[in-house]
Design a protein around this motif. Structure first.
Motif, PDB file in Angstrom:
ATOM      1  N   PHE A  11      58.149  52.902  64.423  1.00 44.58           N
ATOM      2  CA  PHE A  11      58.239  52.647  65.867  1.00 44.58           C
ATOM      3  C   PHE A  11      57.701  51.261  66.203  1.00 44.58           C
ATOM      4  CE2 PHE A  11      57.806  57.442  67.100  1.00 44.58           C
ATOM      5  CZ  PHE A  11      59.104  57.676  66.677  1.00 44.58           C
ATOM      6  N   GLY A  12      56.561  50.899  65.612  1.00 40.51           N
ATOM      7  CA  GLY A  12      55.982  49.580  65.873  1.00 40.51           C
ATOM      8  C   GLY A  12      56.911  48.458  65.444  1.00 40.51           C
ATOM      9  N   GLN A  13      57.554  48.626  64.298  1.00 46.81           N
ATOM     10  CA  GLN A  13      58.505  47.619  63.819  1.00 46.81           C
ATOM     11  C   GLN A  13      59.711  47.517  64.748  1.00 46.81           C
ATOM     12  OE1 GLN A  13      59.448  47.748  59.542  1.00 46.81           O
ATOM     13  NE2 GLN A  13      57.778  49.253  59.367  1.00 46.81           N
ATOM     14  N   LEU A  14      60.210  48.669  65.206  1.00 44.62           N
ATOM     15  CA  LEU A  14      61.366  48.665  66.102  1.00 44.62           C
ATOM     16  C   LEU A  14      61.038  47.974  67.412  1.00 44.62           C
ATOM     17  CD1 LEU A  14      62.623  52.308  65.464  1.00 44.62           C
ATOM     18  CD2 LEU A  14      63.702  50.186  64.666  1.00 44.62           C
ATOM     19  N   VAL A  15      59.891  48.281  67.975  1.00 45.22           N
ATOM     20  CA  VAL A  15      59.473  47.649  69.230  1.00 45.22           C
ATOM     21  C   VAL A  15      59.369  46.135  69.028  1.00 45.22           C
ATOM     22  CG1 VAL A  15      57.559  47.407  70.862  1.00 45.22           C
ATOM     23  CG2 VAL A  15      58.362  49.688  70.202  1.00 45.22           C
ATOM     24  N   LEU A  80      70.236  50.957  57.776  1.00 45.27           N
ATOM     25  CA  LEU A  80      70.275  50.825  59.229  1.00 45.27           C
ATOM     26  C   LEU A  80      69.390  51.905  59.830  1.00 45.27           C
ATOM     27  CD1 LEU A  80      74.065  50.200  59.949  1.00 45.27           C
ATOM     28  CD2 LEU A  80      72.224  48.517  59.818  1.00 45.27           C
ATOM     29  N   VAL A  81      68.580  51.516  60.777  1.00 47.69           N
ATOM     30  CA  VAL A  81      67.799  52.466  61.556  1.00 47.69           C
ATOM     31  C   VAL A  81      68.531  52.585  62.888  1.00 47.69           C
ATOM     32  CG1 VAL A  81      65.571  53.004  62.597  1.00 47.69           C
ATOM     33  CG2 VAL A  81      65.664  51.762  60.413  1.00 47.69           C
ATOM     34  N   LEU A  82      69.048  53.766  63.158  1.00 50.32           N
ATOM     35  CA  LEU A  82      69.844  53.999  64.355  1.00 50.32           C
ATOM     36  C   LEU A  82      69.048  54.813  65.356  1.00 50.32           C
ATOM     37  CD1 LEU A  82      73.195  54.957  62.577  1.00 50.32           C
ATOM     38  CD2 LEU A  82      72.479  52.697  63.383  1.00 50.32           C
ATOM     39  N   LEU A  83      68.943  54.297  66.570  1.00 50.21           N
ATOM     40  CA  LEU A  83      68.277  55.030  67.652  1.00 50.21           C
ATOM     41  C   LEU A  83      69.354  55.575  68.579  1.00 50.21           C
ATOM     42  CD1 LEU A  83      65.305  52.709  68.707  1.00 50.21           C
ATOM     43  CD2 LEU A  83      65.304  54.627  67.120  1.00 50.21           C
ATOM     44  N   TRP A  84      69.536  56.884  68.526  1.00 53.55           N
ATOM     45  CA  TRP A  84      70.483  57.548  69.402  1.00 53.55           C
ATOM     46  C   TRP A  84      69.775  57.854  70.710  1.00 53.55           C
ATOM     47  CZ3 TRP A  84      75.514  58.010  68.031  1.00 53.55           C
ATOM     48  CH2 TRP A  84      75.821  57.761  66.681  1.00 53.55           C
ATOM     49  N   HIS A  85      70.516  57.774  71.803  1.00 51.83           N
ATOM     50  CA  HIS A  85      69.899  58.027  73.103  1.00 51.83           C
ATOM     51  C   HIS A  85      70.904  58.665  74.045  1.00 51.83           C
ATOM     52  CE1 HIS A  85      71.833  54.363  74.754  1.00 51.83           C
ATOM     53  NE2 HIS A  85      71.609  53.878  73.544  1.00 51.83           N
ATOM     54  N   GLU A  86      70.358  59.356  75.029  1.00 50.34           N
ATOM     55  CA  GLU A  86      71.171  60.027  76.034  1.00 50.34           C
ATOM     56  C   GLU A  86      70.431  59.967  77.360  1.00 50.34           C
ATOM     57  OE1 GLU A  86      72.596  64.566  76.676  1.00 50.34           O
ATOM     58  OE2 GLU A  86      72.968  63.720  74.690  1.00 50.34           O
ATOM     59  N   ASP A  87      71.152  59.661  78.420  1.00 52.45           N
ATOM     60  CA  ASP A  87      70.565  59.548  79.757  1.00 52.45           C
ATOM     61  C   ASP A  87      69.346  58.632  79.779  1.00 52.45           C
ATOM     62  OD1 ASP A  87      72.488  61.309  80.823  1.00 52.45           O
ATOM     63  OD2 ASP A  87      71.282  63.049  80.270  1.00 52.45           O
ATOM     64  N   GLY A  88      69.403  57.558  78.966  1.00 54.38           N
ATOM     65  CA  GLY A  88      68.345  56.559  78.967  1.00 54.38           C
ATOM     66  C   GLY A  88      67.137  56.881  78.117  1.00 54.38           C
ATOM     67  N   ARG A  89      67.145  58.045  77.434  1.00 58.45           N
ATOM     68  CA  ARG A  89      66.004  58.456  76.604  1.00 58.45           C
ATOM     69  C   ARG A  89      66.423  58.577  75.146  1.00 58.45           C
ATOM     70  NH1 ARG A  89      61.607  61.120  79.329  1.00 58.45           N
ATOM     71  NH2 ARG A  89      61.930  61.041  81.571  1.00 58.45           N
ATOM     72  N   ILE A  90      65.573  58.099  74.260  1.00 57.36           N
ATOM     73  CA  ILE A  90      65.825  58.206  72.832  1.00 57.36           C
ATOM     74  C   ILE A  90      65.816  59.687  72.454  1.00 57.36           C
ATOM     75  CG2 ILE A  90      64.957  57.632  70.533  1.00 57.36           C
ATOM     76  CD1 ILE A  90      63.641  55.171  71.949  1.00 57.36           C
ATOM     77  N   THR A  91      66.793  60.084  71.623  1.00 60.55           N
ATOM     78  CA  THR A  91      66.899  61.483  71.213  1.00 60.55           C
ATOM     79  C   THR A  91      66.777  61.690  69.706  1.00 60.55           C
ATOM     80  OG1 THR A  91      69.313  61.332  71.097  1.00 60.55           O
ATOM     81  CG2 THR A  91      68.347  62.112  73.195  1.00 60.55           C
ATOM     82  N   ASP A  92      67.172  60.689  68.921  1.00 61.19           N
ATOM     83  CA  ASP A  92      67.182  60.842  67.469  1.00 61.19           C
ATOM     84  C   ASP A  92      66.974  59.500  66.785  1.00 61.19           C
ATOM     85  OD1 ASP A  92      68.312  63.739  66.860  1.00 61.19           O
ATOM     86  OD2 ASP A  92      69.510  62.917  68.514  1.00 61.19           O
TER      87      ASP A  92
END
Length: 118
Positions: A11-15, A80-92
């Motif tokens: 998470f820290g790296q992604l941010v 690849l690190v994929l951040l899936w999101h829905e309605d503006g919130r990360i989900t996966d």
């Protein structure tokens, strides 16, 4: 459950690589819980809680980040690190890799944007 240390490190790296989305990702990831995915020990679901800023509606889905893999020296060996999101919130969080098993979270280092491009 509370994010594991490897998840928190990721998470820290992604941010740190999220550019203008960094404040939103930081707020969401700081207030989330995680659950492992059944199909993969490295991928996990994210439940964002609380009143946090949302990703803009036009945000690419999934958000994609390149990651170097410890022990791999071929320039093409990136995950690849994929951040899936829905309605503006990360989900996966999905680790996309062409071999099984996926690299372990502690072996990933999220690259600077464009670092692996020719």
């Amino acid at each position: 459950m509370k994010p594991t240390r490897p998840q928190q490190s990721l998470f820290g790296q992604l941010v740190g690589r999220a550019g203008g989305l960094a404040p939103v990702l930081e707020a969401q990831l700081a207030s989330c819980s995680t659950m492992p995915e059944e199909h993969c020990p490295e991928c996990f679901t994210v439940q964002v809680t609380g009143d946090v800023p949302l990703l803009p509606p036009d945000t690419e889905c999934p958000l994609s980040f390149e990651a170097d893999i410890r022990g791999r020296t071929d320039p093409g060996d990136i995950a690849l690190v994929l951040l899936w999101h829905e309605d503006g919130r990360i989900t996966d969080v999905e680790i996309s890799w062409f071999e099984d098993p996926h690299p372990a979270l502690p072996d990933l280092h999220v690259s600077e944007p464009g670092a692996n491009q020719c």
